[in-house]
Design a protein around this motif. Structure first.
Motif, mmCIF file in Angstrom:
data_model
loop_
_atom_site.group_PDB
_atom_site.id
_atom_site.type_symbol
_atom_site.label_atom_id
_atom_site.label_comp_id
_atom_site.label_asym_id
_atom_site.label_seq_id
_atom_site.Cartn_x
_atom_site.Cartn_y
_atom_site.Cartn_z
ATOM 1 N N PRO A 1 -1.342 7.388 -3.381
ATOM 2 C CA PRO A 1 -2.072 7.936 -2.229
ATOM 3 C C PRO A 1 -2.912 9.129 -2.670
ATOM 4 O O PRO A 1 -2.622 9.782 -3.671
ATOM 5 N N ASP A 2 -3.974 9.401 -1.906
ATOM 6 C CA ASP A 2 -4.909 10.454 -2.301
ATOM 7 C C ASP A 2 -4.246 11.814 -2.450
ATOM 8 O O ASP A 2 -4.693 12.651 -3.239
ATOM 9 N N LYS B 1 8.049 -2.218 -12.278
ATOM 10 C CA LYS B 1 6.590 -2.093 -12.307
ATOM 11 C C LYS B 1 6.185 -0.692 -11.859
ATOM 12 O O LYS B 1 6.974 0.045 -11.271
ATOM 13 N N TYR B 2 4.928 -0.352 -12.132
ATOM 14 C CA TYR B 2 4.429 0.946 -11.669
ATOM 15 C C TYR B 2 4.566 1.069 -10.158
ATOM 16 O O TYR B 2 4.929 2.127 -9.633
ATOM 17 N N SER B 3 4.298 -0.006 -9.440
ATOM 18 C CA SER B 3 4.396 0.057 -7.978
ATOM 19 C C SER B 3 5.826 0.336 -7.532
ATOM 20 O O SER B 3 6.053 1.062 -6.555
ATOM 21 N N ASP B 4 6.823 -0.215 -8.257
ATOM 22 C CA ASP B 4 8.226 0.070 -7.940
ATOM 23 C C ASP B 4 8.540 1.544 -8.155
ATOM 24 O O ASP B 4 9.183 2.195 -7.325
ATOM 25 N N ASN B 5 8.095 2.065 -9.284
ATOM 26 C CA ASN B 5 8.374 3.465 -9.604
ATOM 27 C C ASN B 5 7.668 4.409 -8.645
ATOM 28 O O ASN B 5 8.219 5.428 -8.232
ATOM 29 N N ILE B 6 6.437 4.070 -8.277
ATOM 30 C CA ILE B 6 5.717 4.890 -7.299
ATOM 31 C C ILE B 6 6.452 4.861 -5.962
ATOM 32 O O ILE B 6 6.591 5.906 -5.299
ATOM 33 N N SER C 1 0.832 -1.199 0.000
ATOM 34 C CA SER C 1 0.000 0.000 0.000
ATOM 35 C C SER C 1 0.865 1.247 0.000
ATOM 36 O O SER C 1 2.040 1.227 0.356
ATOM 37 N N SER C 2 0.239 2.366 -0.416
ATOM 38 C CA SER C 2 0.976 3.629 -0.445
ATOM 39 C C SER C 2 1.398 4.046 0.956
ATOM 40 O O SER C 2 2.463 4.629 1.150
ATOM 41 N N ASN C 3 0.593 3.730 1.973
ATOM 42 C CA ASN C 3 0.976 4.076 3.348
ATOM 43 C C ASN C 3 2.216 3.311 3.785
ATOM 44 O O ASN C 3 3.102 3.858 4.443
#
Length: 239
Positions: A144-145, A57-62, A2-4
């Motif tokens: 995250p928002d 992946k996008y999650s890695d880059n984020i 998760s982003s948190n």
């Protein structure tokens, strides 16, 4: 992840959560709590060194952009992929680091995929509908928002010379303006159409409109060329 949890892993900026309004505040000439970072290209090797693994992946880059202290996620969406050649033609490659060779590609400097009117007529240029907006929906679920996407779009002058090759383009601005104008006539509606498609998506916080029109010695072409073919469309996008 998760982003948190991504934020909790960061100790570099322990009190700094991503906050897109921080960037907006700075762009509006006010004073945010931190000076925001802003880049739209970061080398894969740099991300890998920072994360301790490749960012595939996008999650890695984020995770990289959150942990490195950025308030937005940059995403290129146009016919120009920064640092890559157009049209799938053989491209020149170069090394990024002297001791760790990492190949990158760039457009051929002499001749691109469109050098004549016949090649222009035969060129299968993508349409506005070919641009996949599902990636924005996907990022909307991952970020995250308080974090937004900044879409990188709009190269008009650059796309023209990338398609022709730099040397061919500059020669054609003197000897074959018909081809130059035809390519602008294809590029500009496409870039503007993509621009219009993405600006209302809820995950998009801003648009970063880059274009390479000058170097340290001055404009790459006569300013009259830019005023006639390029600047009016910059204004339209800005409006």
């Amino acid at each position: 992840m998760s982003s948190n949890n991504l934020f909790q892993k960061s100790r570099r900026f322990p009190d700094r959560r991503p906050d897109f309004q921080r960037l907006v505040t700075a762009l509006n000439h006010a004073e945010p709590d931190y000076v925001p970072f802003a880049e739209f290209i970061i080398e894969p090797d740099v991300k890998a060194a920072f994360l301790g693994r490749p960012a595939r992946k996008y999650s890695d880059n984020i995770e990289f952009f959150i942990r490195a202290g950025y308030d937005y996620y940059p995403l290129a969406m146009s016919i120009v992929d920064p640092g890559r050649a157009l049209g799938g033609q053989p491209a020149e490659s170069f090394s990024v680091y002297q001791h760790d060779y990492t190949e990158r590609t760039w457009a051929a400097s002499r001749e691109g995929v469109i050098t004549t009117i016949d090649e222009f007529n035969a060129y299968n240029c993508q349409s506005v509908e070919d641009i996949d907006l599902e990636v924005l929906d996907h990022l909307y679920t991952l970020l995250p928002d308080s974090m937004k996407v900044v879409v990188i779009i709009g190269k008009l002058f650059t796309a023209n010379w990338l398609l022709q090759g730099a040397e061919t383009f500059y020669i054609n601005t003197v000897s074959n303006m018909e081809l130059v104008e035809n390519i602008y006539g294809k590029i500009i509606p496409l870039q503007l159409g993509i621009f219009k498609r993405i600006i209302d998506h809820p995950v998009v916080g801003a648009v970063w409109h880059p274009d390479d029109i000058a170097g340290s010695a001055g404009p790459l072409v006569n300013p009259k060329h830019l005023r006639r073919y390029v600047f009016p469309w910059y204004k339209k996008m800005g409006d």
